[in-house]
Design an enzyme around this catalytic site. Sequence first.
Site, PDB file in Angstrom:
ATOM      1  N   ALA A  38       0.842  -1.191   0.000  1.00  0.00           N
ATOM      2  CA  ALA A  38       0.000   0.000   0.000  1.00  0.00           C
ATOM      3  C   ALA A  38       0.878   1.241   0.000  1.00  0.00           C
ATOM      4  O   ALA A  38       2.101   1.162  -0.116  1.00  0.00           O
ATOM      5  CB  ALA A  38      -0.921  -0.013   1.229  1.00  0.00           C
ATOM      6  N   LYS A  39       0.236   2.404   0.172  1.00  0.00           N
ATOM      7  CA  LYS A  39       0.955   3.678   0.126  1.00  0.00           C
ATOM      8  C   LYS A  39       2.067   3.762   1.152  1.00  0.00           C
ATOM      9  O   LYS A  39       3.078   4.423   0.933  1.00  0.00           O
ATOM     10  CB  LYS A  39      -0.025   4.837   0.332  1.00  0.00           C
ATOM     11  CG  LYS A  39      -0.946   5.093  -0.842  1.00  0.00           C
ATOM     12  CD  LYS A  39      -1.849   6.285  -0.564  1.00  0.00           C
ATOM     13  CE  LYS A  39      -2.780   6.550  -1.741  1.00  0.00           C
ATOM     14  NZ  LYS A  39      -3.689   7.694  -1.457  1.00  0.00           N
ATOM     15  N   ARG A  40       1.883   3.094   2.292  1.00  0.00           N
ATOM     16  CA  ARG A  40       2.908   3.172   3.340  1.00  0.00           C
ATOM     17  C   ARG A  40       4.226   2.551   2.898  1.00  0.00           C
ATOM     18  O   ARG A  40       5.257   2.748   3.541  1.00  0.00           O
ATOM     19  CB  ARG A  40       2.404   2.478   4.619  1.00  0.00           C
ATOM     20  CG  ARG A  40       2.054   1.019   4.438  1.00  0.00           C
ATOM     21  CD  ARG A  40       1.560   0.380   5.719  1.00  0.00           C
ATOM     22  NE  ARG A  40       0.947  -0.913   5.471  1.00  0.00           N
ATOM     23  CZ  ARG A  40      -0.350  -1.099   5.239  1.00  0.00           C
ATOM     24  NH1 ARG A  40      -1.158  -0.062   5.261  1.00  0.00           N
ATOM     25  NH2 ARG A  40      -0.845  -2.295   4.995  1.00  0.00           N
ATOM     26  N   HIS A  41       4.209   1.776   1.809  1.00  0.00           N
ATOM     27  CA  HIS A  41       5.425   1.155   1.295  1.00  0.00           C
ATOM     28  C   HIS A  41       6.025   1.973   0.144  1.00  0.00           C
ATOM     29  O   HIS A  41       6.888   1.473  -0.579  1.00  0.00           O
ATOM     30  CB  HIS A  41       5.120  -0.273   0.829  1.00  0.00           C
ATOM     31  CG  HIS A  41       4.543  -1.134   1.906  1.00  0.00           C
ATOM     32  ND1 HIS A  41       3.247  -1.594   1.874  1.00  0.00           N
ATOM     33  CD2 HIS A  41       5.084  -1.594   3.065  1.00  0.00           C
ATOM     34  CE1 HIS A  41       3.015  -2.321   2.958  1.00  0.00           C
ATOM     35  NE2 HIS A  41       4.111  -2.330   3.697  1.00  0.00           N
ATOM     36  N   GLY A  42       5.560   3.216  -0.020  1.00  0.00           N
ATOM     37  CA  GLY A  42       6.019   4.049  -1.127  1.00  0.00           C
ATOM     38  C   GLY A  42       4.937   4.162  -2.176  1.00  0.00           C
ATOM     39  O   GLY A  42       3.850   3.587  -2.048  1.00  0.00           O
TER      40      GLY A  42
END
Length: 322
Positions: free
Chosen positions: A253-257
Amino acid sequence: MLNIRGRFAPTPSGMMHLGNAWAALLAWLQIRKQNGQFVLRMEDIDGPRCRPELAEQALADLRWLGLDWDEGPDIGGPYAPYTQSERIHLYESAMDKLLQSGKLYPCYCSRAELIAIASAPHGLSAEGPAYPYTCRLLTAEQRQERQAHKDPSLRFRTDEVRPILFNDGIAGIQNFPPGAGGDFVVRRADGIMSYQLAVVVDDAAMGITDVLRGGDLLDSTPRQLMLYDALGLQAPRFAHIPLLLGEDGKRLAKRHGDTSLAGLKAAGVRSEQIIGWLAYLAGQLERFEPVAASELIHCFEMARIPTDSITIHDTLMKQLFN
């Protein structure tokens, strides 16, 4: 020979990302390998969360990847419309049939709980404990009293006797105990139909024979099979692919870039790099190399798709930019 029909059905509540592309590519290859029809359906039933511009972006992203479809919201087809918000009357008709057969009952539990239960589509693991039949056991008088204070949702009365058994095309034989997951919502208190009901009605109406989707929806399948049975509809074959996870063990998800397709494109990543990378992860290529989606059709094999979740570590992610 049975007409093979598959589909990809994104929810336009966020940008298309690598996880979406992973499911779309494999669903597309499964059907194209069998010379079947591929359907694109926009699952925007939860109006407050979905935006038209994101639906348009999803179509553009899929085309950029080299995926096409035989029917969809942009080109029409024999089972139009292909946008859920335009198919509400079909879900209402199915709900009425379930009501008449005694399969549904009103539930007056809290709004917060109902939103958590009915929001789609992330499988059942996020819901917590199964519904404890609180409102199933209400008397007519108790229902009348609660009706005066709160509009109810409608829950499906699960079968507490029969287990659910099916053969998943990737995960293998699945056996769920009677009543697995508990009674579930088919219409929220605010009137929004649930993902479970809408997807069953749509797949049946569109003649979908094969559903390939993310493994997070594997535990939703028993509920959908119960709905197919209650509505007298033919269920498709199911295949659930493993999830792509970040190094923290959570779904990519976004938390991984920035894993959005639009973001990767803007960063200079070519579509062939993404397709080749996903095909490598799916066991369709022996090594990572850029390739067009159409070049994979002839060599696609379901049996090569791994069954366990795939962790996307930094080294693997950097391959996309080389």
